[in-house]
Write a protein that holds these residues in place. Sequence first.
Motif, PDB file in Angstrom:
ATOM      1  N   LYS A   9     -70.162 -17.615 -45.617  1.00  0.00           N
ATOM      2  CA  LYS A   9     -68.601 -17.336 -45.302  1.00  0.00           C
ATOM      3  C   LYS A   9     -68.657 -16.409 -44.017  1.00  0.00           C
ATOM      4  O   LYS A   9     -67.737 -16.436 -43.399  1.00  0.00           O
ATOM      5  CB  LYS A   9     -67.952 -16.751 -46.369  1.00  0.00           C
ATOM      6  N   GLN A  10     -69.751 -15.494 -44.114  1.00  0.00           N
ATOM      7  CA  GLN A  10     -69.519 -14.563 -42.952  1.00  0.00           C
ATOM      8  C   GLN A  10     -70.104 -15.190 -41.944  1.00  0.00           C
ATOM      9  O   GLN A  10     -70.238 -14.362 -40.894  1.00  0.00           O
ATOM     10  CB  GLN A  10     -70.095 -13.128 -43.690  1.00  0.00           C
ATOM     11  N   GLY A  11     -70.694 -16.305 -41.878  1.00  0.00           N
ATOM     12  CA  GLY A  11     -71.627 -16.701 -40.965  1.00  0.00           C
ATOM     13  C   GLY A  11     -72.924 -16.312 -40.552  1.00  0.00           C
ATOM     14  O   GLY A  11     -73.498 -16.112 -39.386  1.00  0.00           O
ATOM     15  N   VAL A  23     -74.913 -13.160 -36.980  1.00  0.00           N
ATOM     16  CA  VAL A  23     -73.449 -13.646 -37.127  1.00  0.00           C
ATOM     17  C   VAL A  23     -73.072 -14.742 -36.435  1.00  0.00           C
ATOM     18  O   VAL A  23     -72.954 -14.455 -35.370  1.00  0.00           O
ATOM     19  CB  VAL A  23     -72.687 -12.286 -37.449  1.00  0.00           C
ATOM     20  N   ARG A  24     -72.985 -15.910 -36.725  1.00  0.00           N
ATOM     21  CA  ARG A  24     -72.286 -17.071 -36.043  1.00  0.00           C
ATOM     22  C   ARG A  24     -70.859 -17.094 -36.029  1.00  0.00           C
ATOM     23  O   ARG A  24     -70.171 -16.970 -37.206  1.00  0.00           O
ATOM     24  CB  ARG A  24     -72.947 -18.190 -36.533  1.00  0.00           C
ATOM     25  N   GLY A  85     -68.769 -18.992 -39.380  1.00  0.00           N
ATOM     26  CA  GLY A  85     -69.362 -19.876 -40.273  1.00  0.00           C
ATOM     27  C   GLY A  85     -69.997 -21.038 -39.759  1.00  0.00           C
ATOM     28  O   GLY A  85     -71.082 -20.846 -38.903  1.00  0.00           O
ATOM     29  N   SER A  86     -69.633 -22.495 -39.902  1.00  0.00           N
ATOM     30  CA  SER A  86     -70.568 -23.677 -39.224  1.00  0.00           C
ATOM     31  C   SER A  86     -71.930 -23.665 -39.861  1.00  0.00           C
ATOM     32  O   SER A  86     -72.910 -24.022 -39.307  1.00  0.00           O
ATOM     33  CB  SER A  86     -70.528 -23.575 -38.003  1.00  0.00           C
ATOM     34  N   THR A  87     -72.015 -23.175 -41.323  1.00  0.00           N
ATOM     35  CA  THR A  87     -73.348 -23.086 -42.008  1.00  0.00           C
ATOM     36  C   THR A  87     -73.026 -23.847 -43.306  1.00  0.00           C
ATOM     37  O   THR A  87     -71.801 -24.038 -43.920  1.00  0.00           O
ATOM     38  CB  THR A  87     -73.690 -21.687 -42.390  1.00  0.00           C
TER      39      THR A  87
END
Length: 284
Positions: A9-11, A23-24, A85-87
């Motif tokens: 959630k934290q990327g 971190v993304r 995110g985006s994971t």
Amino acid sequence: MTDGKKSRKQGAIPLRERGKVAVRGKIPAGVMTTSQMAAIVRIAEEFGSGEVAMTTRLNVEIPGIDRRDAGAVAERLQEAGIETGSTGATLRSVVACKGTVCRHGCCDTQGLARAIEERYGGCELPRKLKISIAGCPNNCARVQLNDIGIMGGRFPEFYADECEGCGACEKVCREGAIRVVDDEVRFSGEACVGCGDCIAICPKDAVGVASEGLRLYLGGRSGRVIRVGTEAEGLVAEEEILDTVTKLLDYFKENALPGERLGEMMERVGAEKVFAAVGMRPRS
């Protein structure tokens, strides 16, 4: 929430160095404001290694962050208007080329990407799903190697009465679909890829638009296993593509097995069924 789900959630992406993460941040359509860029720089200097990386899906990653600081970094990014995110098994960030502003663009790539992101970005799915949008057949976004690939196209119509046989259209056509013989245009629809360059370059408006829209490719993927997406027959109108994506995501949620990519599902249930879910057929 488990630590794994919290990190996603934290990327947060684990790095080689124990206890360190990147971190993304999600960058819709790959476009940031200058104030967002400045915020990323400040965060990277305060929490990370002072470096910033761009991912292949046009997102931003700040490496060298202590895992315990990932939450604080995520909050700072959100304050700058950047979601993390985006994971995981979600709809990953939609990739868009710069077709919205590019002279070759046949559709609003960035607008489409933002519209899809706003409605479905990060939605949970049986497995990750990637969407890519290219504005023209130059295909900078490699759409056939994504689960859902979208490509703009514009096909010409020639007006003999207006044509002066200057040959500008022939010179710009890389596929050799146009020949000017005795001041008369001879056009091969089979060779035309729909780039629309001949329409734009004609100095006498002797070339118009016969048809335009979006080509749709389903089931592609890259990585360890390569699969080229299957093209749909015909074109999708630009204003209808969001509805098409909605139907595809719904079908994927309802029919995919856990851990199954869209292309794998198509091989199992049949490509015709998947295309039929959006009222189309695979191109023969």
